[in-house]
Scaffold this active site. Structure first.
Site, PDB file in Angstrom:
ATOM      1  N   CYS A   3      -7.436  21.181 -24.079  1.00 32.49           N
ATOM      2  CA  CYS A   3      -6.606  19.987 -23.932  1.00 32.49           C
ATOM      3  C   CYS A   3      -5.139  20.371 -23.846  1.00 32.49           C
ATOM      4  CB  CYS A   3      -6.792  19.063 -25.136  1.00 32.49           C
ATOM      5  SG  CYS A   3      -8.480  18.504 -25.361  1.00 32.49           S
ATOM      6  N   GLY A  31      -8.553  20.158 -19.445  1.00 29.42           N
ATOM      7  CA  GLY A  31      -8.081  18.838 -19.045  1.00 29.42           C
ATOM      8  C   GLY A  31      -6.596  18.695 -19.331  1.00 29.42           C
ATOM      9  N   ASN A 171      -3.677  14.098 -24.531  1.00 29.40           N
ATOM     10  CA  ASN A 171      -4.628  14.786 -23.652  1.00 29.40           C
ATOM     11  C   ASN A 171      -5.481  13.750 -22.909  1.00 29.40           C
ATOM     12  OD1 ASN A 171      -6.090  13.934 -25.988  1.00 29.40           O
ATOM     13  ND2 ASN A 171      -7.689  15.383 -25.457  1.00 29.40           N
ATOM     14  N   PRO A 172      -6.419  14.160 -22.034  1.00 32.22           N
ATOM     15  CA  PRO A 172      -7.168  13.190 -21.220  1.00 32.22           C
ATOM     16  C   PRO A 172      -7.976  12.161 -21.999  1.00 32.22           C
ATOM     17  CG  PRO A 172      -7.354  15.352 -20.242  1.00 32.22           C
ATOM     18  CD  PRO A 172      -6.669  15.539 -21.562  1.00 32.22           C
ATOM     19  N   CYS A 173      -8.506  12.520 -23.151  1.00 31.77           N
ATOM     20  CA  CYS A 173      -9.339  11.563 -23.898  1.00 31.77           C
ATOM     21  C   CYS A 173      -8.568  10.808 -24.966  1.00 31.77           C
ATOM     22  CB  CYS A 173     -10.533  12.289 -24.507  1.00 31.77           C
ATOM     23  SG  CYS A 173     -11.655  12.970 -23.274  1.00 31.77           S
ATOM     24  N   GLY A 174      -7.288  11.101 -25.122  1.00 36.68           N
ATOM     25  CA  GLY A 174      -6.423  10.311 -25.974  1.00 36.68           C
ATOM     26  C   GLY A 174      -6.430  10.658 -27.448  1.00 36.68           C
ATOM     27  N   GLU A 175      -7.170  11.690 -27.859  1.00 36.99           N
ATOM     28  CA  GLU A 175      -7.260  11.974 -29.295  1.00 36.99           C
ATOM     29  C   GLU A 175      -6.225  12.975 -29.786  1.00 36.99           C
ATOM     30  OE1 GLU A 175      -9.980  15.230 -27.647  1.00 36.99           O
ATOM     31  OE2 GLU A 175      -9.337  13.209 -27.124  1.00 36.99           O
ATOM     32  N   PRO A 315     -14.098  13.112 -28.507  1.00 34.55           N
ATOM     33  CA  PRO A 315     -15.308  12.398 -28.060  1.00 34.55           C
ATOM     34  C   PRO A 315     -16.579  13.239 -28.109  1.00 34.55           C
ATOM     35  CG  PRO A 315     -13.896  12.947 -26.197  1.00 34.55           C
ATOM     36  CD  PRO A 315     -13.109  13.253 -27.433  1.00 34.55           C
ATOM     37  N   THR A 316     -16.486  14.544 -28.060  1.00 30.30           N
ATOM     38  CA  THR A 316     -17.619  15.498 -28.173  1.00 30.30           C
ATOM     39  C   THR A 316     -18.737  15.220 -27.174  1.00 30.30           C
ATOM     40  OG1 THR A 316     -18.892  14.294 -29.882  1.00 30.30           O
ATOM     41  CG2 THR A 316     -17.123  15.733 -30.651  1.00 30.30           C
ATOM     42  N   GLY A 317     -18.383  14.846 -25.955  1.00 27.45           N
ATOM     43  CA  GLY A 317     -19.424  14.510 -24.990  1.00 27.45           C
ATOM     44  C   GLY A 317     -20.416  15.625 -24.737  1.00 27.45           C
ATOM     45  N   ILE A 319     -20.669  18.779 -26.278  1.00 29.72           N
ATOM     46  CA  ILE A 319     -21.251  19.496 -27.423  1.00 29.72           C
ATOM     47  C   ILE A 319     -22.246  18.626 -28.188  1.00 29.72           C
ATOM     48  CG2 ILE A 319     -19.333  21.109 -27.631  1.00 29.72           C
ATOM     49  CD1 ILE A 319     -18.291  19.502 -29.991  1.00 29.72           C
TER      50      ILE A 319
END
Length: 567
Positions: A3, A31, A171-175, A315-317, A319
């Site tokens: 990220c 990302g 980063n792309p997922c916002g976390e 989000p751990t998509g 893994i």
């Protein structure tokens, strides 16, 4: 470290330098988040050139094209985030840039950086421009899932290194709220592994504490082993040494404990377990500081740790998919679902934890109101250094007012940002529910069909096909709903140029065709009558089977739209 975040400054040199860095990151599978807020608005004068500026959206499209180009030669889709400040003159163009064709910016999530001042005005002043903007954001998000919010003042309040810069974006997922050029090194603990049926609270707390300590030490070691694609990234990565230890398998742990997601018990348990993780992550980073020293960017007054941050909920998509557990802190999407992979492969999946639940059936995302999604996000945020990636899933029937209220609740609850997704709002959707019928096929029509005044109507749930088309300068989509026997029963046609005569004509054509099909007229009969109709736009189509069409109507009726082959 996958990220990264870059601030784009208002010069061509900065724009191209950021583009180069982003390409290097994406080449390796990372990302990128970008902040576009410094770019001058569309139409502004560019000194020394005689030209006018294109504005943030045009450069968003440029970076999307770069991401697509790298994806086509690589093996992982580009993941990008674009953020624009709410006060930017082009904010309305930004808000609506995905409305007509969200797939055209497929590599990007977009968000609006909103201040506390903006949110207070939007909530308290119904006639204000701020309220109008908030409504437009919610309406656009209802339609496409974008934009989300980044609550920039809330994020800045917990900036561990304000002397090094502001947390202008994510980063792309916002976390991960990041400084310019900063990466974050993420890892996640599988909470399902720490369930103990006969233990106090059903959690193996001593083992969880050890896992947190080992993970922090492991992630810190990874930083020293890492190489980065640009010296600017390397410099800030080692200056702050940010880590982001989070969780996955949260919904699985709740299910094993026979706790429904939409309960106060679940929210309180989430706050408790994340507080536990934060405590042991802090203590281990402090121990590392005594052994190896503070992070180089540390100043008096900052938390005394080896790492500027230690926790983050990603989000751990991928893994969680590999581990066979629920992702991040999301509820189970469905008990059974299909997943569309990057190559178009459809996988049938189900919640593996059901095998261990002894009859307990957890509620799924579509059965949980958006308020409980926000409550979970806020509970975990209380004990998370960085931020919490959370999608507020809503049913297809949700209104844009529901989305507006969800965004307001996020801000009032202390979340650093948030995104929503209304089921079915896009044609392209990674996860889709599977109706639990004997055939277990998505959207199979009921064998009971309503015949009314000689018109055979379709049932509520039907199988459908979709086809994207281009004729001349018009782009659009054909959607065909099918009866159980595979015959076409309805036709919808949408054009990218909404509001035009062409769009109205195509709506009328779809309605009349649907009525004809439901009264027994076949596709071939209709096609014979309508092929060859001539009017503008006409021309090249990009379809090798129908290279030229004399009109959109001609193209549609040459396409045998009752056949799956058109997809």
């Amino acid at each position: 470290s996958a990220c990264f975040k870059f601030d784009i400054h208002d010069s061509m040199k900065s724009i191209m330098h950021v583009t180069t860095k982003a390409a290097e990151v994406q080449k390796a599978g990372g990302g990128v988040g970008y902040v576009f807020s410094e770019l001058r608005p569309k139409g502004a004068y560019v000194a020394g050139t005689g030209n006018s500026a294109g504005g943030p959206v045009i450069f968003l499209k440029m970076l999307n094209a770069v991401g697509n180009a790298i994806t086509q030669s690589g093996k992982r889709n580009a993941a990008q985030m674009g953020i624009l400040h709410i006060d930017h003159p082009d904010i309305r163009e930004w808000i609506h840039c995905k409305n007509e064709d969200p797939d055209a910016l497929s590599t990007f999530n977009i968000s609006v950086a909103a201040t506390d001042t903006f949110m207070k005005a939007a909530i308290n002043n119904p006639d204000s421009d701020e309220r109008a903007l908030l409504n437009e954001i919610a309406q656009s998000a209802w339609k496409t899932g974008d934009p989300g919010f980044y609550f920039i003042d809330i994020a800045e309040k917990t900036n561990p290194t304000p002397h090094l810069g502001k947390l202008t974006g994510t980063n792309p997922c916002g976390e991960v709220c990041l400084l310019d050029n900063e990466p974050c090194n993420l890892g996640s603990i599988n909470l399902r592994n720490f369930y103990q049926k006969n233990d106090v609270g059903n959690v193996d707390w001593p083992s969880l504490a050890k896992a947190v300590q080992s993970s922090v030490r492991f992630l810190d070691d990874i930083l020293d082993a890492n190489t980065f694609p640009d010296p600017e990234i390397t410099e800030i990565a080692f200056k702050t040494r940010k880590l982001g230890l989070g969780v996955m398998g949260w919904a699985d742990l709740l299910a094993l404990k026979n706790i429904h997601y939409d309960t106060d018990e679940a929210v309180a348990f989430g706050e408790n377990i994340m507080g536990f993780i934060q405590h042991y992550a802090n203590s281990e980073s402090l121990k590392l500081a005594s052994q190896k020293g503070m992070y180089p960017g540390w100043e008096a007054g900052c938390p005394p740790r080896r790492n500027a941050t230690v926790t983050c909920v990603a989000p751990t998509g991928t893994i969680s998919l590999l581990a066979g557990v629920s992702s991040g802190i999301e509820p189970h999407f469905r008990l059974k679902w299909t997943r569309e992979m990057g190559d178009g492969t459809m996988l049938n999946e189900e919640a593996d934890v059901l095998k261990e639940c002894n009859g307990f059936i957890p509620k799924t995302a579509d059965q949980i109101s958006w308020e409980w999604h926000v409550k979970h996000q806020a509970a975990f945020q209380k004990f998370t250094d960085l931020a919490v990636s959370k999608t507020i899933n809503l049913p297809n029937s949700a209104t844009w007012e529901d989305i507006k209220n969800a965004y307001i609740m996020m801000w009032e609850s202390g979340c650093k940002g948030g995104t929503v997704f209304r089921d079915g709002c896009r044609d392209q959707q990674v996860l889709r529910s599977v109706e639990e019928t004997p055939k277990e096929i998505i959207g199979v029509a009921s064998s009971t069909q309503l015949i009314e005044n000689g018109r055979k109507r379709l049932p509520i749930d039907v199988e459908s096909i979709r086809h994207k088309f281009t004729v001349g300068d018009i782009e659009g989509y054909i959607h065909v709903g099918k009866y159980e026997d595979g015959n076409a029963g309805e036709l919808f046609i949408s054009a990218a140029k909404e509001g035009t005569t062409i769009s109205g004509l195509l709506d009328a054509l779809g309605i009349l065709t649907s009525i004809a099909l439901q009264r027994g007229i076949t596709v071939s009969e209709l096609s014979k009558k309508l092929q060859g109709v001539r009017f503008e736009p006409s021309g090249m189509t990009g379809n090798k089977d129908i290279p030229v069409a004399s009109s959109v109507v001609d193209y549609i009726n040459k396409n045998n739209y009752d056949k799956v082959a058109i997809i």
